[in-house]
Design an enzyme around this catalytic site. Structure first.
Site, PDB file in Angstrom:
ATOM      1  N   ARG A  62      22.515 -28.191  14.709  1.00 16.49           N
ATOM      2  CA  ARG A  62      23.058 -29.315  15.786  1.00 16.49           C
ATOM      3  C   ARG A  62      23.941 -29.706  15.688  1.00 16.49           C
ATOM      4  O   ARG A  62      25.051 -30.197  14.393  1.00 16.49           O
ATOM      5  CB  ARG A  62      21.972 -29.884  15.340  1.00 16.49           C
ATOM      6  CG  ARG A  62      21.927 -31.154  16.200  1.00 16.49           C
ATOM      7  CD  ARG A  62      22.081 -30.946  18.220  1.00 16.49           C
ATOM      8  NE  ARG A  62      21.972 -31.916  18.948  1.00 16.49           N
ATOM      9  CZ  ARG A  62      22.410 -31.842  20.490  1.00 16.49           C
ATOM     10  NH1 ARG A  62      22.489 -30.489  20.950  1.00 16.49           N
ATOM     11  NH2 ARG A  62      22.215 -33.076  20.892  1.00 16.49           N
ATOM     12  N   LEU A  63      25.166 -29.794  16.397  1.00 18.95           N
ATOM     13  CA  LEU A  63      26.453 -30.785  16.251  1.00 18.95           C
ATOM     14  C   LEU A  63      26.047 -31.570  16.745  1.00 18.95           C
ATOM     15  O   LEU A  63      25.990 -31.557  18.238  1.00 18.95           O
ATOM     16  CB  LEU A  63      27.531 -29.810  16.552  1.00 18.95           C
ATOM     17  CG  LEU A  63      28.294 -29.043  16.121  1.00 18.95           C
ATOM     18  CD1 LEU A  63      27.457 -28.170  15.039  1.00 18.95           C
ATOM     19  CD2 LEU A  63      29.731 -27.972  16.660  1.00 18.95           C
ATOM     20  N   HIS A  64      26.099 -33.052  16.823  1.00 18.85           N
ATOM     21  CA  HIS A  64      24.975 -34.427  17.146  1.00 18.85           C
ATOM     22  C   HIS A  64      27.194 -35.082  17.322  1.00 18.85           C
ATOM     23  O   HIS A  64      26.648 -35.673  15.596  1.00 18.85           O
ATOM     24  CB  HIS A  64      24.340 -33.994  16.122  1.00 18.85           C
ATOM     25  CG  HIS A  64      23.239 -35.676  17.607  1.00 18.85           C
ATOM     26  ND1 HIS A  64      22.261 -35.685  18.664  1.00 18.85           N
ATOM     27  CD2 HIS A  64      23.751 -37.237  17.499  1.00 18.85           C
ATOM     28  CE1 HIS A  64      22.250 -36.350  18.256  1.00 18.85           C
ATOM     29  NE2 HIS A  64      22.798 -37.322  18.548  1.00 18.85           N
ATOM     30  N   CYS A  67      25.649 -41.016  18.742  1.00 18.98           N
ATOM     31  CA  CYS A  67      25.404 -41.809  19.867  1.00 18.98           C
ATOM     32  C   CYS A  67      24.389 -43.734  19.227  1.00 18.98           C
ATOM     33  O   CYS A  67      23.708 -43.374  19.913  1.00 18.98           O
ATOM     34  CB  CYS A  67      25.209 -41.161  21.362  1.00 18.98           C
ATOM     35  SG  CYS A  67      24.079 -41.904  22.532  1.00 18.98           S
ATOM     36  N   CYS A  78      20.257 -41.741  28.144  1.00 19.56           N
ATOM     37  CA  CYS A  78      20.631 -40.796  27.714  1.00 19.56           C
ATOM     38  C   CYS A  78      20.108 -40.068  26.955  1.00 19.56           C
ATOM     39  O   CYS A  78      18.968 -40.243  26.538  1.00 19.56           O
ATOM     40  CB  CYS A  78      21.947 -41.116  26.542  1.00 19.56           C
ATOM     41  SG  CYS A  78      21.809 -41.151  24.755  1.00 19.56           S
ATOM     42  N   ARG A 107      31.295 -38.670  23.585  1.00 22.95           N
ATOM     43  CA  ARG A 107      31.916 -38.418  24.241  1.00 22.95           C
ATOM     44  C   ARG A 107      33.799 -37.758  23.615  1.00 22.95           C
ATOM     45  O   ARG A 107      35.287 -37.412  23.899  1.00 22.95           O
ATOM     46  CB  ARG A 107      31.861 -37.381  25.735  1.00 22.95           C
ATOM     47  CG  ARG A 107      30.638 -37.242  25.840  1.00 22.95           C
ATOM     48  CD  ARG A 107      30.222 -36.245  27.298  1.00 22.95           C
ATOM     49  NE  ARG A 107      29.299 -36.431  27.679  1.00 22.95           N
ATOM     50  CZ  ARG A 107      28.830 -36.867  29.080  1.00 22.95           C
ATOM     51  NH1 ARG A 107      29.809 -37.207  30.208  1.00 22.95           N
ATOM     52  NH2 ARG A 107      27.336 -36.327  29.693  1.00 22.95           N
ATOM     53  N   ASP A 139      35.261 -35.154  28.652  1.00 21.24           N
ATOM     54  CA  ASP A 139      34.784 -34.774  27.326  1.00 21.24           C
ATOM     55  C   ASP A 139      35.922 -34.397  26.843  1.00 21.24           C
ATOM     56  O   ASP A 139      36.982 -33.669  26.922  1.00 21.24           O
ATOM     57  CB  ASP A 139      33.544 -33.514  27.556  1.00 21.24           C
ATOM     58  CG  ASP A 139      33.119 -33.115  26.612  1.00 21.24           C
ATOM     59  OD1 ASP A 139      34.243 -34.517  25.639  1.00 21.24           O
ATOM     60  OD2 ASP A 139      32.374 -32.803  26.617  1.00 21.24           O
ATOM     61  N   ARG A 141      35.241 -34.521  23.352  1.00 21.45           N
ATOM     62  CA  ARG A 141      35.393 -33.836  21.769  1.00 21.45           C
ATOM     63  C   ARG A 141      36.014 -32.932  21.665  1.00 21.45           C
ATOM     64  O   ARG A 141      36.601 -31.858  21.858  1.00 21.45           O
ATOM     65  CB  ARG A 141      33.963 -33.483  21.818  1.00 21.45           C
ATOM     66  CG  ARG A 141      33.641 -35.022  21.705  1.00 21.45           C
ATOM     67  CD  ARG A 141      32.000 -34.853  22.298  1.00 21.45           C
ATOM     68  NE  ARG A 141      31.557 -33.745  22.865  1.00 21.45           N
ATOM     69  CZ  ARG A 141      30.138 -33.399  23.409  1.00 21.45           C
ATOM     70  NH1 ARG A 141      28.974 -33.822  22.395  1.00 21.45           N
ATOM     71  NH2 ARG A 141      30.365 -32.756  24.527  1.00 21.45           N
ATOM     72  N   LYS A 167      29.866 -25.760  24.380  1.00 28.90           N
ATOM     73  CA  LYS A 167      30.110 -26.441  23.324  1.00 28.90           C
ATOM     74  C   LYS A 167      30.387 -24.943  22.679  1.00 28.90           C
ATOM     75  O   LYS A 167      31.000 -24.714  21.781  1.00 28.90           O
ATOM     76  CB  LYS A 167      28.904 -27.291  23.035  1.00 28.90           C
ATOM     77  CG  LYS A 167      29.132 -27.479  21.385  1.00 28.90           C
ATOM     78  CD  LYS A 167      27.913 -28.205  20.699  1.00 28.90           C
ATOM     79  CE  LYS A 167      28.107 -29.791  21.532  1.00 28.90           C
ATOM     80  NZ  LYS A 167      26.937 -30.023  21.430  1.00 28.90           N
TER      81      LYS A 167
END
Length: 213
Positions: A62-64, A67, A78, A107, A139, A141, A167
């Site tokens: 998981r690329l998290h 937040c 969210c 983001r 976005d 990122r 992504k």
């Protein structure tokens, strides 16, 4: 010895500096926490790994993006905190995997600008409109440095937990071998229905049940 220089990951992988590792006991088991620093920006990132894998295996990851409001302050604006907890659970159940916790709040616009964007959303803007009103893209990122982190972790093929096809595309464009997208829908509630709807209609996220904007 200069630890950062000695343990740097160098081209052809995007430069990222490994700093140190330590155990991290969690509700889902003991993960290993690995700290990295982006030398260009000074931003610190963390990889959390569980179990062991062989070089040729496809690893659940998981690329998290960070937040603070969702991950630490339990915000229902969210689905971030819910997705993070689900990622821990999925990896523990699978027996192996990794979470890359990326310091790209809002983001990529940062915490204070995220609060400004929230203020605009309180006045009626959606998440994309709020970012654009502040002068940002929807976005911002970046994922190029993730290739270096995955190389350090000996991960060459990934099963990516995400609802965001963009992504997947972005990772493949920087040379990361995404062999499978794993859906991770979690945390829908009455406060984030519009947020999730905008994710689906404006940002292309693949979500099952979303109310109209």
């Amino acid at each position: 010895m200069n630890l950062r220089q000695e343990l740097s990951i160098t081209p052809p992988y995007n430069l990222i500096h490994f700093i140190e590792s330590a155990n991290l006991p969690t509700d889902w088991g003991i993960f290993n926490m690995h700290g990295f620093e982006d030398p260009d920006t000074g931003v610190e990132h963390v990889a959390l790994t569980f179990g062991h894998w062989k070089e040729e295996e496809s690893v659940l990851i998981r690329l998290h993006s960070e937040c603070l409001t969702g991950d630490a302050l339990f915000s229902k604006r969210c689905d971030c905190g819910s997705q993070l907890r689900r990622a821990f659970q999925n990896i523990a159940q699978a027996g192996t995997g990794a979470i890359l916790y990326l310091r790209q709040e809002g983001r990529g616009i940062g915490l204070l600008n995220k609060i400004r964007a929230y203020h605009l959303q309180d006045q009626g803007a959606d998440t994309v409109e709020a970012n654009e009103a502040l002068g940002f893209a929807a976005d911002l990122r970046q994922y190029d440095f993730c290739r270096g982190i995955l190389h350090y972790l000996n991960i060459n093929k990934v099963k990516l937990m995400t609802n965001n096809p963009r992504k997947v595309k972005a990772l493949r464009e920087v040379g990361i071998n995404v062999v499978e997208r794993v859906a991770i829908q979690e945390g829908q509630n009455v406060f984030n229905e519009r947020y999730l709807s905008v994710k689906a209609t404006k940002l292309g996220h693949m979500l099952d049940v979303i109310s109209p904007v």
